[in-house]
Design a protein around this motif. Structure first.
Motif, PDB file in Angstrom:
ATOM      1  N   ASN A  21       0.814  -1.220   0.000  1.00 51.46           N
ATOM      2  CA  ASN A  21       0.000   0.000   0.000  1.00 51.46           C
ATOM      3  C   ASN A  21       0.851   1.276   0.000  1.00 51.46           C
ATOM      4  OD1 ASN A  21      -2.938  -0.765   0.054  1.00 51.46           O
ATOM      5  ND2 ASN A  21      -2.168  -2.048   1.714  1.00 51.46           N
ATOM      6  N   GLN A  22       2.054   1.198   0.551  1.00 52.94           N
ATOM      7  CA  GLN A  22       2.954   2.343   0.441  1.00 52.94           C
ATOM      8  C   GLN A  22       3.287   2.607  -1.028  1.00 52.94           C
ATOM      9  OE1 GLN A  22       4.271   4.702   2.281  1.00 52.94           O
ATOM     10  NE2 GLN A  22       3.783   4.077   4.370  1.00 52.94           N
ATOM     11  N   TYR A  23       3.501   1.552  -1.803  1.00 47.03           N
ATOM     12  CA  TYR A  23       3.825   1.754  -3.219  1.00 47.03           C
ATOM     13  C   TYR A  23       2.631   2.318  -3.991  1.00 47.03           C
ATOM     14  CZ  TYR A  23       5.614   1.331  -7.892  1.00 47.03           C
ATOM     15  OH  TYR A  23       6.019   1.640  -9.167  1.00 47.03           O
ATOM     16  N   LEU A  24       1.427   1.850  -3.674  1.00 42.43           N
ATOM     17  CA  LEU A  24       0.238   2.397  -4.334  1.00 42.43           C
ATOM     18  C   LEU A  24       0.127   3.897  -4.072  1.00 42.43           C
ATOM     19  CD1 LEU A  24      -2.379  -0.417  -3.608  1.00 42.43           C
ATOM     20  CD2 LEU A  24      -1.237   0.067  -5.790  1.00 42.43           C
ATOM     21  N   ASN A  25       0.389   4.335  -2.845  1.00 41.43           N
ATOM     22  CA  ASN A  25       0.393   5.769  -2.520  1.00 41.43           C
ATOM     23  C   ASN A  25       1.513   6.486  -3.256  1.00 41.43           C
ATOM     24  OD1 ASN A  25      -1.378   6.889  -0.001  1.00 41.43           O
ATOM     25  ND2 ASN A  25      -1.093   4.683   0.159  1.00 41.43           N
ATOM     26  N   TYR A  26       2.676   5.861  -3.294  1.00 45.35           N
ATOM     27  CA  TYR A  26       3.837   6.473  -3.936  1.00 45.35           C
ATOM     28  C   TYR A  26       3.570   6.697  -5.416  1.00 45.35           C
ATOM     29  CZ  TYR A  26       8.831   7.540  -4.255  1.00 45.35           C
ATOM     30  OH  TYR A  26      10.037   8.185  -4.418  1.00 45.35           O
ATOM     31  N   HIS A  27       2.879   5.764  -6.028  1.00 48.53           N
ATOM     32  CA  HIS A  27       2.615   5.864  -7.468  1.00 48.53           C
ATOM     33  C   HIS A  27       1.452   6.792  -7.797  1.00 48.53           C
ATOM     34  CE1 HIS A  27       1.494   4.755 -11.572  1.00 48.53           C
ATOM     35  NE2 HIS A  27       2.751   4.356 -11.701  1.00 48.53           N
ATOM     36  N   ASP A  28       0.346   6.638  -7.089  1.00 54.64           N
ATOM     37  CA  ASP A  28      -0.870   7.385  -7.433  1.00 54.64           C
ATOM     38  C   ASP A  28      -1.108   8.618  -6.575  1.00 54.64           C
ATOM     39  OD1 ASP A  28      -1.423   5.654  -9.467  1.00 54.64           O
ATOM     40  OD2 ASP A  28      -3.458   5.186  -8.815  1.00 54.64           O
ATOM     41  N   GLY A  29      -0.247   8.850  -5.584  1.00 53.55           N
ATOM     42  CA  GLY A  29      -0.416  10.017  -4.722  1.00 53.55           C
ATOM     43  C   GLY A  29      -1.425   9.757  -3.617  1.00 53.55           C
TER      44      GLY A  29
ATOM     45  N   GLY B 125      -4.074  11.565  -2.645  1.00 51.32           N
ATOM     46  CA  GLY B 125      -5.466  11.762  -3.064  1.00 51.32           C
ATOM     47  C   GLY B 125      -5.941  10.638  -3.959  1.00 51.32           C
ATOM     48  N   GLY B 126      -5.071  10.207  -4.895  1.00 52.66           N
ATOM     49  CA  GLY B 126      -5.430   9.107  -5.789  1.00 52.66           C
ATOM     50  C   GLY B 126      -5.708   7.825  -5.018  1.00 52.66           C
ATOM     51  N   TYR B 127      -4.883   7.571  -4.018  1.00 50.12           N
ATOM     52  CA  TYR B 127      -5.088   6.366  -3.206  1.00 50.12           C
ATOM     53  C   TYR B 127      -6.423   6.430  -2.473  1.00 50.12           C
ATOM     54  CZ  TYR B 127      -4.218   2.746   0.308  1.00 50.12           C
ATOM     55  OH  TYR B 127      -4.306   1.631   1.104  1.00 50.12           O
ATOM     56  N   ARG B 128      -6.744   7.595  -1.896  1.00 52.35           N
ATOM     57  CA  ARG B 128      -8.026   7.744  -1.189  1.00 52.35           C
ATOM     58  C   ARG B 128      -9.211   7.543  -2.134  1.00 52.35           C
ATOM     59  NH1 ARG B 128      -5.544  12.087   1.389  1.00 52.35           N
ATOM     60  NH2 ARG B 128      -6.665  13.577   0.082  1.00 52.35           N
ATOM     61  N   ARG B 129      -9.050   7.999  -3.379  1.00 52.69           N
ATOM     62  CA  ARG B 129     -10.132   7.839  -4.365  1.00 52.69           C
ATOM     63  C   ARG B 129     -10.174   6.436  -4.948  1.00 52.69           C
ATOM     64  NH1 ARG B 129      -7.910  12.751  -5.899  1.00 52.69           N
ATOM     65  NH2 ARG B 129      -6.969  11.817  -7.762  1.00 52.69           N
ATOM     66  N   GLY B 130      -9.155   5.644  -4.692  1.00 54.71           N
ATOM     67  CA  GLY B 130      -9.126   4.271  -5.202  1.00 54.71           C
ATOM     68  C   GLY B 130      -8.750   4.165  -6.664  1.00 54.71           C
ATOM     69  N   THR B 131      -7.978   5.141  -7.176  1.00 53.68           N
ATOM     70  CA  THR B 131      -7.610   5.111  -8.602  1.00 53.68           C
ATOM     71  C   THR B 131      -6.827   3.853  -8.969  1.00 53.68           C
ATOM     72  OG1 THR B 131      -5.625   6.431  -8.101  1.00 53.68           O
ATOM     73  CG2 THR B 131      -7.583   7.625  -8.837  1.00 53.68           C
ATOM     74  N   HIS B 132      -6.094   3.309  -8.016  1.00 51.52           N
ATOM     75  CA  HIS B 132      -5.290   2.114  -8.275  1.00 51.52           C
ATOM     76  C   HIS B 132      -6.147   0.898  -8.587  1.00 51.52           C
ATOM     77  CE1 HIS B 132      -6.069   2.588  -3.963  1.00 51.52           C
ATOM     78  NE2 HIS B 132      -6.114   1.262  -3.898  1.00 51.52           N
ATOM     79  N   ASN B 133      -7.388   0.908  -8.112  1.00 48.45           N
ATOM     80  CA  ASN B 133      -8.256  -0.251  -8.337  1.00 48.45           C
ATOM     81  C   ASN B 133      -8.671  -0.399  -9.797  1.00 48.45           C
ATOM     82  OD1 ASN B 133      -8.335  -1.154  -5.615  1.00 48.45           O
ATOM     83  ND2 ASN B 133      -9.790   0.486  -5.120  1.00 48.45           N
TER      84      ASN B 133
ATOM     85  N   TRP C 103      -2.484  -3.428 -13.854  1.00 47.70           N
ATOM     86  CA  TRP C 103      -1.026  -3.527 -13.990  1.00 47.70           C
ATOM     87  C   TRP C 103      -0.326  -2.983 -12.745  1.00 47.70           C
ATOM     88  CZ3 TRP C 103       1.712   0.954 -13.545  1.00 47.70           C
ATOM     89  CH2 TRP C 103       1.008   2.153 -13.720  1.00 47.70           C
ATOM     90  N   LEU C 104      -0.881  -1.898 -12.168  1.00 46.44           N
ATOM     91  CA  LEU C 104      -0.265  -1.296 -10.982  1.00 46.44           C
ATOM     92  C   LEU C 104      -0.413  -2.214  -9.769  1.00 46.44           C
ATOM     93  CD1 LEU C 104       1.089   1.012  -9.452  1.00 46.44           C
ATOM     94  CD2 LEU C 104      -1.149   2.129  -9.277  1.00 46.44           C
ATOM     95  N   LEU C 105      -1.555  -2.866  -9.642  1.00 41.97           N
ATOM     96  CA  LEU C 105      -1.749  -3.801  -8.537  1.00 41.97           C
ATOM     97  C   LEU C 105      -0.743  -4.946  -8.629  1.00 41.97           C
ATOM     98  CD1 LEU C 105      -5.659  -3.939  -8.456  1.00 41.97           C
ATOM     99  CD2 LEU C 105      -4.136  -2.523  -7.070  1.00 41.97           C
ATOM    100  N   LYS C 106      -0.472  -5.399  -9.858  1.00 40.46           N
ATOM    101  CA  LYS C 106       0.522  -6.470 -10.048  1.00 40.46           C
ATOM    102  C   LYS C 106       1.926  -5.978  -9.689  1.00 40.46           C
ATOM    103  CE  LYS C 106      -2.007  -8.933 -13.676  1.00 40.46           C
ATOM    104  NZ  LYS C 106      -2.044  -9.271 -15.123  1.00 40.46           N
ATOM    105  N   VAL C 107       2.258  -4.766 -10.127  1.00 38.69           N
ATOM    106  CA  VAL C 107       3.577  -4.204  -9.813  1.00 38.69           C
ATOM    107  C   VAL C 107       3.730  -4.035  -8.305  1.00 38.69           C
ATOM    108  CG1 VAL C 107       5.058  -2.159 -10.034  1.00 38.69           C
ATOM    109  CG2 VAL C 107       3.907  -3.078 -12.046  1.00 38.69           C
ATOM    110  N   SER C 108       2.671  -3.607  -7.639  1.00 37.40           N
ATOM    111  CA  SER C 108       2.726  -3.425  -6.188  1.00 37.40           C
ATOM    112  C   SER C 108       2.975  -4.749  -5.477  1.00 37.40           C
ATOM    113  CB  SER C 108       1.440  -2.782  -5.679  1.00 37.40           C
ATOM    114  OG  SER C 108       1.321  -1.466  -6.184  1.00 37.40           O
ATOM    115  N   ARG C 109       2.430  -5.833  -6.014  1.00 37.67           N
ATOM    116  CA  ARG C 109       2.698  -7.158  -5.439  1.00 37.67           C
ATOM    117  C   ARG C 109       4.171  -7.543  -5.651  1.00 37.67           C
ATOM    118  NH1 ARG C 109      -0.736  -7.658  -1.520  1.00 37.67           N
ATOM    119  NH2 ARG C 109      -2.912  -7.711  -2.186  1.00 37.67           N
ATOM    120  N   ILE C 110       4.734  -7.152  -6.784  1.00 35.17           N
ATOM    121  CA  ILE C 110       6.155  -7.408  -7.039  1.00 35.17           C
ATOM    122  C   ILE C 110       7.006  -6.648  -6.022  1.00 35.17           C
ATOM    123  CG2 ILE C 110       8.049  -6.981  -8.678  1.00 35.17           C
ATOM    124  CD1 ILE C 110       5.984  -7.489 -10.933  1.00 35.17           C
TER     125      ILE C 110
END
Length: 200
Positions: free
Chosen positions: A146-154, A156-164, A168-175
């Motif tokens: 979840n730190q990487y999701l915030n780092y990538h999408d910011g 505000g983006g994380y709060r809005r759930g843009t990563h969902n 591809w980003l969810l897969k990268v975050s698992r990596i």
């Protein structure tokens, strides 16, 4: 004569900065090997950990994903009909920090002379960013995913759930998460020797 002197001065400055650039580690999948090769990196990461509370394995896993430890990394150039028209963003350096976010970091941290191509400054920036992620969005500093999701999408983006909407980003975050886990296991085996200066 003045032009010759000017040209020589420019060449000297370029050579100096080129010579100061640190090569990426030879074994980037092993955090112990990285810190053995670049001892100053370990000191910088420990300093950032003490200041911001972010564990070394999370910082290093995210940095690897962002820049592969290349000091002047940039997003790839975009093309239209083989004509380059700019990069996807102005992200730059070890941490792939954008200019505006870097400026916020410089202002808030007081590190006004910080450089995005300096490893110590980059890990301090990452510590600052992940500390704010923890405060703003309640994400543990040990939670690489979840730190990487915030780092990538910011934040505000994380709060809005843009990563969902970005499979591809969810897969990268698992990596990133898996790499952080490996780094943590490796670091546990060598950190005492690193801290005592016995490693290498």
């Amino acid at each position: 004569m003045r032009d010759v002197f000017k040209a020589l001065t420019i060449l000297l400055v370029v050579a100096t900065f080129t010579g100061c650039a640190t090569a990426p580690p030879r074994q980037p999948e092993n955090i112990c090997a990285i810190f053995k090769e670049h001892k100053s990196w370990h000191k910088a990461v420990k300093k950032s950990q003490k200041k911001w509370g972010v564990p070394p394995h999370v910082t290093m896993a995210i940095m690897y994903q962002e820049s592969s430890f290349i000091h002047n990394a940039q997003p790839p150039m975009r093309y239209f009909l083989f004509i380059p028209y700019g990069r996807a963003s102005d992200a730059y350096g070890y941490a792939q920090a954008k200019k505006a976010t870097w400026a916020d970091y410089q202002k808030e941290s007081g590190n006004s002379w910080a450089s995005r191509s300096n490893f110590g400054d980059a890990v301090d920036f990452m510590g600052w960013y992940m500390n704010k992620t923890s405060r703003i969005n309640g994400v543990s500093k040990w939670d690489a995913y979840n730190q990487y999701l915030n780092y990538h999408d910011g934040w505000g983006g994380y709060r809005r759930g843009t990563h969902n909407q970005k499979g591809w980003l969810l897969k990268v975050s698992r990596i990133v998460e898996a790499r952080a886990k490996r780094y943590s296991e490796q670091y546990w085996q060598c950190k005492d020797n690193l801290n005592r200066g016995w490693f290498g």
